[in-house]
Design a protein around this motif. Sequence first.
Motif, PDB file in Angstrom:
ATOM      1  N   PHE A  50       1.117  -1.029   0.036  1.00  0.00           N
ATOM      2  CA  PHE A  50       0.020   0.418   0.150  1.00  0.00           C
ATOM      3  C   PHE A  50       0.830   1.173   0.170  1.00  0.00           C
ATOM      4  CE2 PHE A  50      -3.340  -2.951   1.628  1.00  0.00           C
ATOM      5  CZ  PHE A  50      -4.467  -2.485   0.724  1.00  0.00           C
ATOM      6  N   LEU A  51       1.916   1.066   0.302  1.00  0.00           N
ATOM      7  CA  LEU A  51       2.744   2.361   0.812  1.00  0.00           C
ATOM      8  C   LEU A  51       3.428   2.583  -0.704  1.00  0.00           C
ATOM      9  CD1 LEU A  51       3.969   4.251   2.511  1.00  0.00           C
ATOM     10  CD2 LEU A  51       6.271   2.865   3.623  1.00  0.00           C
ATOM     11  N   LEU A  52       3.786   1.868  -1.129  1.00  0.00           N
ATOM     12  CA  LEU A  52       4.628   2.273  -2.446  1.00  0.00           C
ATOM     13  C   LEU A  52       3.457   1.606  -3.823  1.00  0.00           C
ATOM     14  CD1 LEU A  52       7.420  -0.220  -1.695  1.00  0.00           C
ATOM     15  CD2 LEU A  52       7.500   2.367  -1.283  1.00  0.00           C
ATOM     16  N   SER A  53       2.357   1.826  -3.809  1.00  0.00           N
ATOM     17  CA  SER A  53       1.723   1.934  -4.740  1.00  0.00           C
ATOM     18  C   SER A  53       1.912   0.680  -5.839  1.00  0.00           C
ATOM     19  CB  SER A  53       1.180   3.210  -5.033  1.00  0.00           C
ATOM     20  OG  SER A  53       0.842   3.873  -4.455  1.00  0.00           O
ATOM     21  N   THR A  54       2.478  -0.852  -4.911  1.00  0.00           N
ATOM     22  CA  THR A  54       2.304  -1.474  -5.333  1.00  0.00           C
ATOM     23  C   THR A  54       1.664  -2.560  -5.751  1.00  0.00           C
ATOM     24  OG1 THR A  54       4.007  -2.766  -4.448  1.00  0.00           O
ATOM     25  CG2 THR A  54       4.919  -0.978  -5.944  1.00  0.00           C
TER      26      THR A  54
ATOM     27  N   MET B 238       2.098  -0.308  10.657  1.00  0.00           N
ATOM     28  CA  MET B 238       3.330   1.414  10.568  1.00  0.00           C
ATOM     29  C   MET B 238       2.303   1.865   9.408  1.00  0.00           C
ATOM     30  SD  MET B 238       3.895   3.497  11.781  1.00  0.00           S
ATOM     31  CE  MET B 238       4.431   2.905  13.788  1.00  0.00           C
ATOM     32  N   PHE B 239       3.285   0.922   7.841  1.00  0.00           N
ATOM     33  CA  PHE B 239       3.605   1.269   7.037  1.00  0.00           C
ATOM     34  C   PHE B 239       2.406   1.153   6.142  1.00  0.00           C
ATOM     35  CE2 PHE B 239       7.640  -1.136   6.513  1.00  0.00           C
ATOM     36  CZ  PHE B 239       7.690  -0.661   7.298  1.00  0.00           C
ATOM     37  N   ILE B 240       1.206   1.033   6.645  1.00  0.00           N
ATOM     38  CA  ILE B 240      -0.030   1.504   5.886  1.00  0.00           C
ATOM     39  C   ILE B 240      -1.314   2.229   6.759  1.00  0.00           C
ATOM     40  CG2 ILE B 240      -2.064  -0.364   7.499  1.00  0.00           C
ATOM     41  CD1 ILE B 240      -3.509  -1.227   4.582  1.00  0.00           C
ATOM     42  N   ASN B 241      -0.574   2.565   7.348  1.00  0.00           N
ATOM     43  CA  ASN B 241      -0.768   4.399   8.149  1.00  0.00           C
ATOM     44  C   ASN B 241      -0.012   4.870   7.211  1.00  0.00           C
ATOM     45  OD1 ASN B 241      -3.285   4.152  10.786  1.00  0.00           O
ATOM     46  ND2 ASN B 241      -2.029   2.233  10.509  1.00  0.00           N
ATOM     47  N   LEU B 242       0.803   4.958   7.293  1.00  0.00           N
ATOM     48  CA  LEU B 242       2.025   6.044   6.407  1.00  0.00           C
ATOM     49  C   LEU B 242       1.605   6.285   4.669  1.00  0.00           C
ATOM     50  CD1 LEU B 242       5.124   5.235   8.440  1.00  0.00           C
ATOM     51  CD2 LEU B 242       3.874   7.208   8.156  1.00  0.00           C
ATOM     52  N   ALA B 243       0.540   5.288   4.404  1.00  0.00           N
ATOM     53  CA  ALA B 243       0.322   5.144   2.906  1.00  0.00           C
ATOM     54  C   ALA B 243      -0.441   6.393   2.321  1.00  0.00           C
ATOM     55  CB  ALA B 243      -0.341   3.788   2.366  1.00  0.00           C
TER      56      ALA B 243
END
Length: 300
Positions: free
Chosen positions: A54-58, A103-108
């Motif tokens: 999700f963060l890197l849109s891949t 963490m990563f999905i909330n930063l996305a």
Amino acid sequence: MDFLNYAFMQRALLAAVLVGITAPAVGIYLVQRRQALMGDGIGHVAMTGVGLGFLLSTSPVWMATAVSVLGAVLMELIRWYGRTRGDIALAMLFYGGMAGGVMFINLAPGGSNANLTSYLFGSLSTVSQSDVVSICLLAAFVVLVTLGLRRQLFAVSQDEEFARVTGLPVRALNLLTAVTAAVTVTVAMRVVGLLLVSALMVVPVAAAQQLTRSFTATFVIAVAIGIAVTVSGTITSYYQDVPPGATIVLLTIAAFVALTALATPLARRRARAAAQAGPAGDPAECSVPATREAGDEVGV
């Protein structure tokens, strides 16, 4: 059969069949190695991959595959070298994977914990066409490994020292088993969910072991149970509007209970028949045990 008129159900059922095949196919080796909870640990690590997707849109599926494979390799390395502190290292890896995913999905951009729900517990409506293509490719890899190398993987799962003496590349096969388990987790996460996939790897195998000791028969029966519960759970989820992952796992446990109840009296009858067929002077303690544990070794 009206559910077959919907494209999302067609995709979900195809994914369910592939999950029903791959999860027990890998699980039989994990059960033999007494690593039944390995799938659960990999599922925790895969959450980081979903969050990174999700963060890197891949693609979250392919990113989860990459991170899961890396995590599985680290787990094997810890098992080899971390003899004293290995359990602590594994705990940090598992919980770090969960925390990283959140963490990563909330930063996305536009991301929230709600985006994780379908990956944690499975979802029918979110299985896209690209997900189906990814699942088909990954499932093909799992089937090729678990069937093509079944003799070698079984030998290593039964006795690593004996397999090493016979010349098998034990560490390479252990790594391959771990990587295959990681791929299976990502295959199953859209249907069963990351937090429940371990049950589908282990419980069908344990249920099949109630009926037979043969490796081949256990493999076939476990896969049949896997397909039956995943398809039934998916259809039940559609009609009753309940989570597919939880439904599939509960059906799997119900199958285990039913087969255990069926196998116990049959085992007792066979034990009595064997005792009566033996010489009259045989001591009682030499009779065949009436029951066996689900973790007992499976014969070839």
